[in-house]
Design an enzyme around this catalytic site. Structure first.
Site, mmCIF file in Angstrom:
data_model
loop_
_atom_site.group_PDB
_atom_site.id
_atom_site.type_symbol
_atom_site.label_atom_id
_atom_site.label_comp_id
_atom_site.label_asym_id
_atom_site.label_seq_id
_atom_site.Cartn_x
_atom_site.Cartn_y
_atom_site.Cartn_z
ATOM 1 N N GLU A 189 0.808 -1.225 0.000
ATOM 2 C CA GLU A 189 0.000 0.000 0.000
ATOM 3 C C GLU A 189 0.840 1.274 0.000
ATOM 4 O O GLU A 189 0.313 2.359 -0.201
ATOM 5 C CB GLU A 189 -0.932 0.014 1.222
ATOM 6 C CG GLU A 189 -1.962 -1.098 1.205
ATOM 7 C CD GLU A 189 -2.749 -1.169 2.501
ATOM 8 O OE1 GLU A 189 -3.961 -1.401 2.435
ATOM 9 O OE2 GLU A 189 -2.155 -0.995 3.586
ATOM 10 N N GLY A 196 -12.653 -2.166 1.731
ATOM 11 C CA GLY A 196 -13.827 -2.819 1.153
ATOM 12 C C GLY A 196 -14.866 -1.775 0.778
ATOM 13 O O GLY A 196 -15.117 -0.844 1.546
ATOM 14 N N VAL A 227 -14.121 -7.319 7.046
ATOM 15 C CA VAL A 227 -15.531 -7.570 6.738
ATOM 16 C C VAL A 227 -15.609 -8.390 5.456
ATOM 17 O O VAL A 227 -15.189 -7.932 4.391
ATOM 18 C CB VAL A 227 -16.305 -6.235 6.602
ATOM 19 C CG1 VAL A 227 -17.768 -6.499 6.256
ATOM 20 C CG2 VAL A 227 -16.197 -5.437 7.900
ATOM 21 N N MET A 230 -9.684 -0.789 8.434
ATOM 22 C CA MET A 230 -9.352 -1.152 9.811
ATOM 23 C C MET A 230 -8.435 -0.155 10.526
ATOM 24 O O MET A 230 -7.924 -0.468 11.601
ATOM 25 C CB MET A 230 -8.720 -2.562 9.815
ATOM 26 C CG MET A 230 -9.647 -3.610 9.208
ATOM 27 S SD MET A 230 -8.932 -5.273 9.104
ATOM 28 C CE MET A 230 -8.822 -5.721 10.832
ATOM 29 N N GLU A 231 -8.185 0.997 9.940
ATOM 30 C CA GLU A 231 -7.226 1.939 10.551
ATOM 31 C C GLU A 231 -7.668 3.401 10.566
ATOM 32 O O GLU A 231 -7.330 4.147 11.495
ATOM 33 C CB GLU A 231 -5.862 1.881 9.822
ATOM 34 C CG GLU A 231 -5.136 0.540 9.880
ATOM 35 C CD GLU A 231 -5.621 -0.428 8.811
ATOM 36 O OE1 GLU A 231 -6.244 0.023 7.832
ATOM 37 O OE2 GLU A 231 -5.379 -1.642 8.966
ATOM 38 N N ASP A 266 -12.106 -4.809 -2.658
ATOM 39 C CA ASP A 266 -13.124 -5.857 -2.529
ATOM 40 C C ASP A 266 -14.421 -5.176 -2.137
ATOM 41 O O ASP A 266 -14.424 -3.977 -1.878
ATOM 42 C CB ASP A 266 -12.684 -6.866 -1.445
ATOM 43 C CG ASP A 266 -12.505 -6.203 -0.083
ATOM 44 O OD1 ASP A 266 -13.494 -6.086 0.654
ATOM 45 O OD2 ASP A 266 -11.370 -5.753 0.237
HETATM 46 N N1 SAH Z 1 -7.606 -11.667 5.124
HETATM 47 C C1 SAH Z 1 -6.603 -10.637 4.962
HETATM 48 C C2 SAH Z 1 -6.874 -9.601 6.002
HETATM 49 C C3 SAH Z 1 -6.077 -8.340 5.838
HETATM 50 S S1 SAH Z 1 -6.826 -7.091 6.709
HETATM 51 C C4 SAH Z 1 -5.234 -11.257 5.062
HETATM 52 O O1 SAH Z 1 -5.192 -12.434 5.392
HETATM 53 O O2 SAH Z 1 -4.197 -10.629 4.781
HETATM 54 C C5 SAH Z 1 -7.309 -6.005 5.420
HETATM 55 C C6 SAH Z 1 -6.514 -4.744 5.305
HETATM 56 O O3 SAH Z 1 -7.005 -4.018 4.193
HETATM 57 C C7 SAH Z 1 -6.682 -3.805 6.493
HETATM 58 O O4 SAH Z 1 -5.527 -3.049 6.676
HETATM 59 C C8 SAH Z 1 -7.892 -2.948 6.105
HETATM 60 O O5 SAH Z 1 -7.703 -1.583 6.418
HETATM 61 C C9 SAH Z 1 -8.045 -3.112 4.600
HETATM 62 N N2 SAH Z 1 -9.285 -3.739 4.102
HETATM 63 C C10 SAH Z 1 -9.473 -4.089 2.810
HETATM 64 N N3 SAH Z 1 -10.679 -4.668 2.645
HETATM 65 C C11 SAH Z 1 -11.279 -4.693 3.865
HETATM 66 C C12 SAH Z 1 -12.523 -5.214 4.328
HETATM 67 N N4 SAH Z 1 -13.374 -5.827 3.503
HETATM 68 N N5 SAH Z 1 -12.811 -5.101 5.661
HETATM 69 C C13 SAH Z 1 -11.947 -4.497 6.492
HETATM 70 N N6 SAH Z 1 -10.738 -4.006 6.106
HETATM 71 C C14 SAH Z 1 -10.392 -4.089 4.800
#
Ligand code: SAH
Length: 262
Positions: free
Chosen positions: A23, A92, A181, A202-203, A226
């Site tokens: 990122e 997302g 999510v 998430m931040e 996504d």
């Molecule tokens: N399943 C993934 C989780 C990564 S967390 C893994 O195994 O790597 C996702 C990261 O991208 C976080 O930093 C958040 O800010 C962002 N993000 C992207 N899509 C998201 C979603 N659907 N829900 C929450 N955070 C999301």
């Protein structure tokens, strides 16, 4: 502008932050190429201090989640005395018109998982009395303008290369919580509870809270990886690997170049 004014204007660096290395795009390499960097380790994070596209910056990775983001924002403010914080990353899509490959620049941020009711209203940060943290309008305008230029220059090629439906820039509410999510049910519940939300991540709202508490301007840009539904995990993974780097590099370069020229 006299060199003295420029110097005083550029004294305090800009904090540039992402959760994951993809990122940040090519920012650390660009800093290294542009006169080198100094790396300072604080709280198990590496902060890279230098100049990128002629703007003094401190660039670092927060890692994932609200606590990580808040801790990193605090260090940027207290240890590096940044004049403002810009966060770049993926998210997302929640708004019904927000699609993978679009970009969302936050006007305001809220913690969707914060609930101290009935003691305090849902989403309100207890004892601070705030639910929506505003992004700095001028900084968000600069960031959105950089996104528009990026999309105009590279959107069509990216859409073709990665089979996206085109790329559009949105402004609005971004919601944050300590959850990835990834189900239609959960994103549907968020949509129903917070109909104005465009993106979930998430931040962002944690950074916005810390910046609010210290009167430091902040702005957050998120590329939609996504749509937070049952396909989120696969979509997130391939987007992060293939595309996130290109978006962040292209947006940050235009943003910083415009700032250096301002
Ligand atoms: N399943 C993934 C989780 C990564 S967390 C893994 O195994 O790597 C996702 C990261 O991208 C976080 O930093 C958040 O800010 C962002 N993000 C992207 N899509 C998201 C979603 N659907 N829900 C929450 N955070 C999301």
């Amino acid at each position: 502008m006299s060199s003295e004014t420029m110097e005083s204007k550029q004294q305090r660096p800009l904090g540039v932050l992402a959760a994951l290395p993809q990122e940040l795009g090519d920012l650390v390499d660009a800093m290294r190429a542009e006169g080198g960097l100094r790396t300072v380790t604080v709280g198990r994070r590496d902060y890279h201090v230098g100049t990128v596209h002629r703007v003094p910056c401190v660039v670092t990775l927060a890692r994932i989640g609200k606590v990580a983001a808040a801790a990193t924002a605090s260090a940027l403010i207290h240890v590096f005395d940044v004049e403002a914080i810009v966060f770049t990353g993926v998210a997302g899509g929640v708004g019904s018109h927000v699609r993978v490959g679009d970009v969302v620049v936050a006007n305001a941020l809220l913690q969707h998982d914060l609930d101290a009711s009935p003691l305090f209203p849902r989403y309100e940060v207890p004892l601070l009395g705030v639910t929506h943290f505003a992004a700095d309008l001028a900084l968000a305008d600069e960031l959105a303008a950089a996104c528009e230029r990026f999309v105009a220059d590279e959107g069509a090629a990216l859409a073709e290369q990665f089979r996206l439906n085109g790329a559009r820039v949105h402004r609005g509410l971004v919601i944050s919580g300590d959850r990835f999510v990834s189900s239609s049910e959960e994103v549907g519940a968020l949509r129903a509870a917070l109909p104005e939300a465009l993106a979930v991540e998430m931040e962002g709202a944690a950074i916005a809270q810390v910046c609010y508490e210290h009167d430091v301007p902040c702005a957050i840009v998120r590329t939609i990886s996504d749509t937070a539904d049952d396909h989120a995990s696969a979509s997130f993974t391939s987007f992060l690997t293939d595309i996130a780097h290109a978006y962040s590099s292209g947006i940050l370069r235009r943003f910083l170049e415009a700032r250096a020229g301002a």
